[in-house]
Design a protein around this motif. Structure first.
Motif, mmCIF file in Angstrom:
data_model
loop_
_atom_site.group_PDB
_atom_site.id
_atom_site.type_symbol
_atom_site.label_atom_id
_atom_site.label_comp_id
_atom_site.label_asym_id
_atom_site.label_seq_id
_atom_site.Cartn_x
_atom_site.Cartn_y
_atom_site.Cartn_z
ATOM 1 N N ASN A 214 0.828 -1.207 0.000
ATOM 2 C CA ASN A 214 0.000 0.000 0.000
ATOM 3 C C ASN A 214 0.865 1.261 0.000
ATOM 4 O OD1 ASN A 214 -2.316 -1.558 0.069
ATOM 5 N ND2 ASN A 214 -2.477 -1.494 2.301
ATOM 6 N N VAL B 293 2.075 1.787 -3.552
ATOM 7 C CA VAL B 293 0.982 2.344 -4.356
ATOM 8 C C VAL B 293 0.790 3.824 -4.048
ATOM 9 C CG1 VAL B 293 -1.501 2.241 -4.774
ATOM 10 C CG2 VAL B 293 -0.183 0.129 -4.608
ATOM 11 N N ALA B 294 0.925 4.187 -2.775
ATOM 12 C CA ALA B 294 0.737 5.585 -2.375
ATOM 13 C C ALA B 294 1.793 6.494 -2.992
ATOM 14 C CB ALA B 294 0.759 5.696 -0.853
ATOM 15 N N ASP C 282 0.615 7.161 -6.526
ATOM 16 C CA ASP C 282 -0.577 8.031 -6.492
ATOM 17 C C ASP C 282 -0.177 9.478 -6.221
ATOM 18 O OD1 ASP C 282 -2.161 5.839 -6.958
ATOM 19 O OD2 ASP C 282 -2.743 5.560 -4.856
ATOM 20 N N TRP C 283 0.739 9.665 -5.285
ATOM 21 C CA TRP C 283 1.194 11.031 -4.977
ATOM 22 C C TRP C 283 1.901 11.646 -6.182
ATOM 23 C CZ3 TRP C 283 0.560 13.959 -0.518
ATOM 24 C CH2 TRP C 283 1.305 15.142 -0.465
ATOM 25 N N THR D 35 1.412 10.940 -9.297
ATOM 26 C CA THR D 35 0.413 11.219 -10.329
ATOM 27 C C THR D 35 -0.302 12.536 -10.070
ATOM 28 O OG1 THR D 35 0.091 8.839 -10.660
ATOM 29 C CG2 THR D 35 -1.617 10.310 -11.502
ATOM 30 N N ARG D 36 -0.698 12.756 -8.822
ATOM 31 C CA ARG D 36 -1.383 14.012 -8.486
ATOM 32 C C ARG D 36 -0.460 15.206 -8.674
ATOM 33 N NH1 ARG D 36 -3.186 10.962 -4.016
ATOM 34 N NH2 ARG D 36 -1.731 12.107 -2.668
ATOM 35 N N ARG E 252 -4.819 -5.304 -4.105
ATOM 36 C CA ARG E 252 -5.147 -4.990 -5.496
ATOM 37 C C ARG E 252 -4.625 -6.044 -6.469
ATOM 38 N NH1 ARG E 252 -4.225 1.538 -6.253
ATOM 39 N NH2 ARG E 252 -5.068 2.196 -4.241
ATOM 40 N N LEU F 32 2.232 -2.031 -10.714
ATOM 41 C CA LEU F 32 2.482 -0.635 -10.373
ATOM 42 C C LEU F 32 3.387 0.013 -11.417
ATOM 43 C CD1 LEU F 32 1.520 1.091 -8.010
ATOM 44 C CD2 LEU F 32 3.658 0.592 -6.843
ATOM 45 N N GLN G 58 1.560 6.322 -17.818
ATOM 46 C CA GLN G 58 1.528 7.760 -17.586
ATOM 47 C C GLN G 58 2.596 8.505 -18.375
ATOM 48 O OE1 GLN G 58 1.239 9.166 -13.532
ATOM 49 N NE2 GLN G 58 0.359 7.237 -12.839
#
Length: 603
Positions: A338, A341-342, A345-346, A348-349, A379, A419, A426
């Protein structure tokens, strides 16, 4: 254990006799001394102490299986010579739950009490007869004599690596006669143990660029090459085929601290402990070079940077070399998967909020899911059911436990692969971007007699991905070997077309003239490596520094790439090393005061 050490028939017989003989001698000696103990409190204390010592011997075998170190050396290395906070961090980094460490320590402390209770409840009152005492005395005398005769009989048949592999399992830690082995002497240290000065960057010839392509570096924990399979890692498998890499890609160490140092400093792993303890350390030389050229550096980590103050060693005081550092805590996010993954995600933002990040940025990802206990989160679908990894630490490891560990590891690799596939989607339009995937070290599942990593320099623990996608440059497989120290020199050479001498030890894969060997350091806590491997592709030699004499090391093993011993006698090892590794050793340990012939000694 003996069946896992690639020993020949004669070696296996000799070492089995030593294991059986020494354990028998120890039991006979304990019983003989115990028969003379007066009944009462002294007798109870004696058997309580013996129970504790026998338990410590089992702990000793367990530590050998994990770290290839005896109990006494583990105590000196991690308890005496390390800071208290480092010990706690080490226990956390092991992946073994803290409750398991507490339970193991409790059981260890309870062993003397259990020995005392065993005597009290059984009311041991057995008294040996004089005849039994006589035969036990004969055994105490004749067992070492017999083992000495075994040594003399098999001395020329048992290779030195057999003594090295099995010696730590013996109660005496050695055989009556030390085996014949070879040693090498030298004058200077490995080139220079001092890290390159940052002022040397002024002399690096640079070809200026108007636009700086993005650099993406993924440092993945415990990722061995053989774990990348299209069945569970399709994205990484496809990426490997589209990259520039050498024929054999190797880690600079079999543990994280050494590998990270060599990767980010592009310097030999033998320097890492010397550099980390210096207050004037300014961090990674390649990262400093990138900062001077106008790059902005971002670090996204699920790994812990507190171990051995590795954050200062890599990124300078107060992490001054990096502009953005984001750490995702696995404990707060419910696991390392996790946390990995975080990080994406960070990224990407943030990437969506900063359009300027499409140029001149360095993004470094530290992913930790493939480290023990191998987390794949929720996931990623798992393969067949896998048991909890704590059972791998039991004294008896069955084939089902090994397969279960492999399944957990495959699941974790599959999670990392998905991942990475999401990341590739992207950045698919950044055609000139540099993308690098690096495993910091490998992972072993008892293929060579040990578990996890950090124990010895075998193929499973040292062969890792070092794959570089250099923009639109046509991918190629470079002959020979490469290691962590070559990653950043290759990236910098591709972007800035460096020419002339550079202040680091690594050499770009794009250069035509490269060293024919790689240096791999053995993990030894916070101290400099006590062993290192010279790997030339088809053949490798493991050398150990002699702690009692400066300027000498011992030849521990001579094997092929897959760790099969070279078929030669003990006396021939010196000749093999002389013929195949002389030039590499001359480059690593320059000779000044003596002729070559006087430096090589056989012992």
């Amino acid at each position: 254990m003996l069946s896992q050490t690639t020993l020949g028939g004669a070696a296996r017989l000799a070492m089995s006799l030593h294991v059986l003989g020494q354990w028998t001698w120890e039991i006979v000696l304990i019983a003989w001394l115990g028969s003379y103990c007066p009944r009462g409190w002294f007798f109870r204390v004696y058997w309580a102490g013996i129970s504790g010592l026998l338990c410590l011997q089992w702990v000793d075998i367990f530590l050998y299986r994990l770290l290839d170190l005896p109990l006494l050396e583990v105590f000196k290395l991690f308890i005496v010579k390390e800071y208290k906070e480092v010990i706690i961090l080490f226990l956390e980094a092991s992946g073994i739950p803290l409750w398991a460490w507490v339970l193991a320590a409790f059981l260890l402390l309870m062993c003397p009490w259990m020995g005392y209770e065993l005597y009290t409840r059984l009311r041991v009152s057995y008294q040996c007869s004089s005849k039994q005492l006589y035969w036990m005395g004969m055994g105490i005398f004749f067992i070492p004599l017999s083992l000495s005769l075994v040594d003399l009989s098999y001395r020329n048949l048992v290779p030195f690596h057999a003594y090295v592999k099995v010696g730590q399992l013996l109660p005496w830690k050695q055989t009556p006669f030390t085996p014949i082995c070879s040693s090498i002497s030298f004058n200077d240290g490995p080139r220079s143990l001092k890290s390159a000065d940052h002022r040397a960057l002024r002399s690096v010839p640079v070809q200026p660029r108007l636009e700086l392509p993005n650099i993406y570096l993924f440092v993945i924990e415990s990722l061995r090459c053989s774990a990348i399979d299209p069945k569970w890692a399709p994205y990484l498998s496809q990426f490997r085929e589209a990259t520039t890499h050498s024929e054999i890609t190797l880690a600079s160490g079999n543990a994280t601290p050494i590998s990270w140092f060599s990767l980010f400093h592009a310097e030999l792993p033998l320097k890492w402990a010397n550099c980390r303890g210096k207050e004037e350390n300014q961090g990674s030389l390649p990262l400093t070079f990138l900062k001077k050229q106008g790059y902005t550096i971002h670090v996204y980590g699920a790994a812990d940077f507190r171990h051995y103050h590795i954050d200062t060693l890599l990124f300078g005081p107060d992490c001054c070399l990096i502009d953005d550092k984001v750490h995702m805590s696995a404990s707060l996010l419910g696991g390392t998967a996790n946390a990995d993954v975080a990080t994406l995600d960070w990224f990407t933002r943030q990437r969506g909020e900063h359009p300027e990040w499409h140029r001149g940025q360095v993004f470094i990802f530290f992913w930790d899911g493939t480290h023990f206990p191998y987390d794949w989160g929720s996931r990623t679908p798992s393969f067949i059911e896998a048991k909890h990894p704590i059972w791998a630490l039991s004294p008896w490891v069955t084939s089902s436990i090994k397969e279960s560990l492999w399944n957990r590891y495959r699941n974790a690799v599959a999670c990392i692969d998905r991942l990475f596939g999401a990341f590739l989607y992207q950045v698919q339009y950044e055609k000139d971007a540099v993308i690098a995937v690096v495993g910091d070290h490998g992972e072993e599942f008892f293929e060579k007699g040990h578990l996890f990593h950090g124990s010895h320099l075998v193929q499973e623990q040292t062969e890792v991905p070092l794959w570089l996608q250099l923009g639109t440059l046509h991918p190629q497989q470079v002959p020979g070997v490469s290691s962590h120290i070559d990653v950043w020199p290759t990236i910098l050479d591709h972007i800035f077309h460096l020419s002339g001498a550079c202040p680091w030890d690594g050499v770009s894969l794009l250069k035509s003239h490269r060293p024919p060997y790689v240096v791999i350091g053995q993990y030894y806590g916070g101290l400099p490596p006590r062993e290192f491997c010279l790997h030339q592709g088809a053949m490798k030699v493991v050398l150990r520094f002699d702690p009692s004499e400066v300027g000498k090391f011992w030849i521990r093993s001579l094997t092929d790439r897959s760790d099969e011993p070279i078929p030669c006698t003990v006396s021939d090892i010196h000749h093999w090393v002389d013929v195949h590794f002389r030039r590499s050793l001359e480059d690593l340990f320059p000779c000044q005061d003596h002729s070559l012939e006087s430096i090589w000694t056989l012992r």
